[in-house]
Scaffold this motif. Structure first.
Motif, PDB file in Angstrom:
ATOM      1  N   GLU A  69       0.612  -1.102   0.064  1.00 42.95           N
ATOM      2  CA  GLU A  69      -0.114  -0.058  -0.113  1.00 42.95           C
ATOM      3  C   GLU A  69       0.789   1.296  -0.044  1.00 42.95           C
ATOM      4  N   ILE A  70       0.225   2.311  -0.597  1.00 44.33           N
ATOM      5  CA  ILE A  70       1.065   3.421  -0.502  1.00 44.33           C
ATOM      6  C   ILE A  70      -0.022   4.715  -0.146  1.00 44.33           C
ATOM      7  N   HIS A  71       0.604   5.422   0.613  1.00 40.27           N
ATOM      8  CA  HIS A  71      -0.771   6.433   1.303  1.00 40.27           C
ATOM      9  C   HIS A  71       0.186   7.607   1.347  1.00 40.27           C
ATOM     10  N   PRO A  72      -0.659   8.763   1.337  1.00 38.55           N
ATOM     11  CA  PRO A  72      -0.040  10.062   1.697  1.00 38.55           C
ATOM     12  C   PRO A  72       0.408  10.431   2.888  1.00 38.55           C
ATOM     13  N   THR A  73       1.616  10.913   3.448  1.00 36.40           N
ATOM     14  CA  THR A  73       1.732  11.238   4.833  1.00 36.40           C
ATOM     15  C   THR A  73       2.435  12.717   4.827  1.00 36.40           C
ATOM     16  N   PRO A  74       2.079  13.220   5.979  1.00 35.29           N
ATOM     17  CA  PRO A  74       2.847  14.632   6.107  1.00 35.29           C
ATOM     18  C   PRO A  74       4.349  14.582   6.788  1.00 35.29           C
ATOM     19  N   ASN A  75       4.485  13.121   7.112  1.00 33.18           N
ATOM     20  CA  ASN A  75       5.837  12.815   7.825  1.00 33.18           C
ATOM     21  C   ASN A  75       6.971  12.996   7.004  1.00 33.18           C
ATOM     22  N   LYS A  76       8.199  13.265   7.611  1.00 34.18           N
ATOM     23  CA  LYS A  76       9.374  13.336   6.701  1.00 34.18           C
ATOM     24  C   LYS A  76       9.953  11.807   6.175  1.00 34.18           C
ATOM     25  N   PRO A  77      10.830  11.990   5.425  1.00 31.22           N
ATOM     26  CA  PRO A  77      11.308  10.662   4.826  1.00 31.22           C
ATOM     27  C   PRO A  77      12.225   9.929   5.904  1.00 31.22           C
ATOM     28  N   ASP A  78      12.168   8.557   6.039  1.00 32.65           N
ATOM     29  CA  ASP A  78      12.984   7.978   7.061  1.00 32.65           C
ATOM     30  C   ASP A  78      14.438   7.799   6.282  1.00 32.65           C
ATOM     31  N   ARG A  79      14.651   7.712   5.124  1.00 31.62           N
ATOM     32  CA  ARG A  79      16.242   7.771   4.701  1.00 31.62           C
ATOM     33  C   ARG A  79      16.357   8.965   3.847  1.00 31.62           C
ATOM     34  N   PRO A  80      16.608  10.274   4.418  1.00 34.19           N
ATOM     35  CA  PRO A  80      16.786  11.539   3.432  1.00 34.19           C
ATOM     36  C   PRO A  80      18.268  11.486   2.544  1.00 34.19           C
ATOM     37  N   GLN A  81      19.168  10.362   3.159  1.00 32.88           N
ATOM     38  CA  GLN A  81      20.130  10.324   2.418  1.00 32.88           C
ATOM     39  C   GLN A  81      20.123   9.605   1.076  1.00 32.88           C
ATOM     40  N   TRP A  82      18.959   9.014   0.938  1.00 38.86           N
ATOM     41  CA  TRP A  82      18.736   8.152  -0.389  1.00 38.86           C
ATOM     42  C   TRP A  82      18.553   9.203  -1.652  1.00 38.86           C
ATOM     43  N   MET A  83      19.314   8.984  -2.525  1.00 35.36           N
ATOM     44  CA  MET A  83      19.216   9.884  -4.018  1.00 35.36           C
ATOM     45  C   MET A  83      19.431  11.261  -3.338  1.00 35.36           C
ATOM     46  N   GLY A  84      20.371  11.737  -2.508  1.00 32.57           N
ATOM     47  CA  GLY A  84      20.296  12.989  -1.757  1.00 32.57           C
ATOM     48  C   GLY A  84      21.097  13.806  -2.472  1.00 32.57           C
ATOM     49  N   SER A  85      22.078  13.527  -3.240  1.00 34.13           N
ATOM     50  CA  SER A  85      23.198  14.383  -4.067  1.00 34.13           C
ATOM     51  C   SER A  85      22.613  14.391  -5.328  1.00 34.13           C
ATOM     52  N   GLN A  86      23.358  15.549  -6.185  1.00 35.49           N
ATOM     53  CA  GLN A  86      23.079  15.632  -7.675  1.00 35.49           C
ATOM     54  C   GLN A  86      24.113  14.483  -8.306  1.00 35.49           C
ATOM     55  N   GLN A  87      25.191  14.025  -7.618  1.00 39.76           N
ATOM     56  CA  GLN A  87      25.851  12.862  -8.010  1.00 39.76           C
ATOM     57  C   GLN A  87      25.264  11.797  -7.943  1.00 39.76           C
ATOM     58  N   ASP A  88      24.219  11.416  -7.228  1.00 36.01           N
ATOM     59  CA  ASP A  88      23.498  10.211  -7.204  1.00 36.01           C
ATOM     60  C   ASP A  88      22.584  10.087  -8.576  1.00 36.01           C
ATOM     61  N   TRP A  89      21.950  11.422  -8.995  1.00 33.59           N
ATOM     62  CA  TRP A  89      21.159  11.434 -10.121  1.00 33.59           C
ATOM     63  C   TRP A  89      22.151  11.354 -11.417  1.00 33.59           C
ATOM     64  N   THR A  90      23.314  12.040 -11.214  1.00 34.31           N
ATOM     65  CA  THR A  90      24.051  11.925 -12.464  1.00 34.31           C
ATOM     66  C   THR A  90      24.629  10.352 -12.841  1.00 34.31           C
ATOM     67  N   ARG A  91      24.857   9.647 -11.748  1.00 38.50           N
ATOM     68  CA  ARG A  91      25.211   8.196 -11.709  1.00 38.50           C
ATOM     69  C   ARG A  91      24.116   7.521 -11.996  1.00 38.50           C
ATOM     70  N   LEU A  92      22.756   7.807 -11.886  1.00 38.58           N
ATOM     71  CA  LEU A  92      21.661   6.881 -12.275  1.00 38.58           C
ATOM     72  C   LEU A  92      21.365   7.228 -13.673  1.00 38.58           C
ATOM     73  N   THR A  93      21.422   8.367 -14.157  1.00 33.81           N
ATOM     74  CA  THR A  93      20.991   8.658 -15.512  1.00 33.81           C
ATOM     75  C   THR A  93      22.124   8.105 -16.433  1.00 33.81           C
ATOM     76  N   ARG A  94      23.500   8.356 -15.872  1.00 32.04           N
ATOM     77  CA  ARG A  94      24.570   7.606 -16.873  1.00 32.04           C
ATOM     78  C   ARG A  94      24.347   6.117 -17.125  1.00 32.04           C
ATOM     79  N   LYS A  95      23.841   5.391 -15.667  1.00 31.69           N
ATOM     80  CA  LYS A  95      23.666   3.814 -15.654  1.00 31.69           C
ATOM     81  C   LYS A  95      22.560   3.615 -16.601  1.00 31.69           C
ATOM     82  N   LEU A  96      21.569   4.343 -16.395  1.00 32.17           N
ATOM     83  CA  LEU A  96      20.351   4.088 -17.503  1.00 32.17           C
ATOM     84  C   LEU A  96      20.543   4.019 -18.922  1.00 32.17           C
ATOM     85  N   ARG A  97      21.558   5.196 -19.241  1.00 35.47           N
ATOM     86  CA  ARG A  97      21.846   5.367 -20.639  1.00 35.47           C
ATOM     87  C   ARG A  97      22.777   4.169 -21.293  1.00 35.47           C
ATOM     88  N   ASN A  98      23.361   3.571 -20.470  1.00 37.56           N
ATOM     89  CA  ASN A  98      24.160   2.595 -21.013  1.00 37.56           C
ATOM     90  C   ASN A  98      23.284   1.228 -21.152  1.00 37.56           C
TER      91      ASN A  98
END
Ligand SMILES: [Zn+2]
Length: 98
Positions: A69-98
């Motif tokens: 199940e997925i529900h809306p919540t006003p609570n803060k994320p448990d793992r704020p470090q997940w995909m927390g930097s621009q580097q993470d996104w760059t790495r992901l898009t690079r990975k997906l392109r290959n």
């Protein structure tokens, strides 16, 4: 936040400043995910962002099965470090392109 009906798409969560409360009914684990990041993550992968099927790309942290199940919540994320930097996104898009 009573009407679940207005959160049909992952984009609706971010728009309304809500995060994702993801529930695993297999082991009762509950996690809060950052809606904006999850939405971006799905769009990067070209996945469907319909809330009703979004859990098909997720895995429970504890039992490794699909959350149910997925529900809306006003609570803060448990793992704020997940995909927390621009580097993470760059790495992901690079990975997906290959
Ligand atoms: Zn679980």
């Amino acid at each position: 936040m009573a009407a679940n009906i207005s959160f049909k798409d992952l984009r609706d969560f971010a728009k309304r400043d809500a995060n994702l409360l993801v529930i695993c009914s297999n082991c009762d684990h509950k996690g809060v995910l950052d809606a904006e990041k999850v939405c971006r993550y799905y769009l990067c992968h070209g996945w469907n962002t319909a809330t009703s099927i979004a859990h098909l790309h997720m895995r429970c942290h504890v039992c490794k099965r699909r959350p149910t199940e997925i529900h809306p919540t006003p609570n803060k994320p448990d793992r704020p470090q997940w995909m927390g930097s621009q580097q993470d996104w760059t790495r992901l898009t690079r990975k997906l392109r290959n």
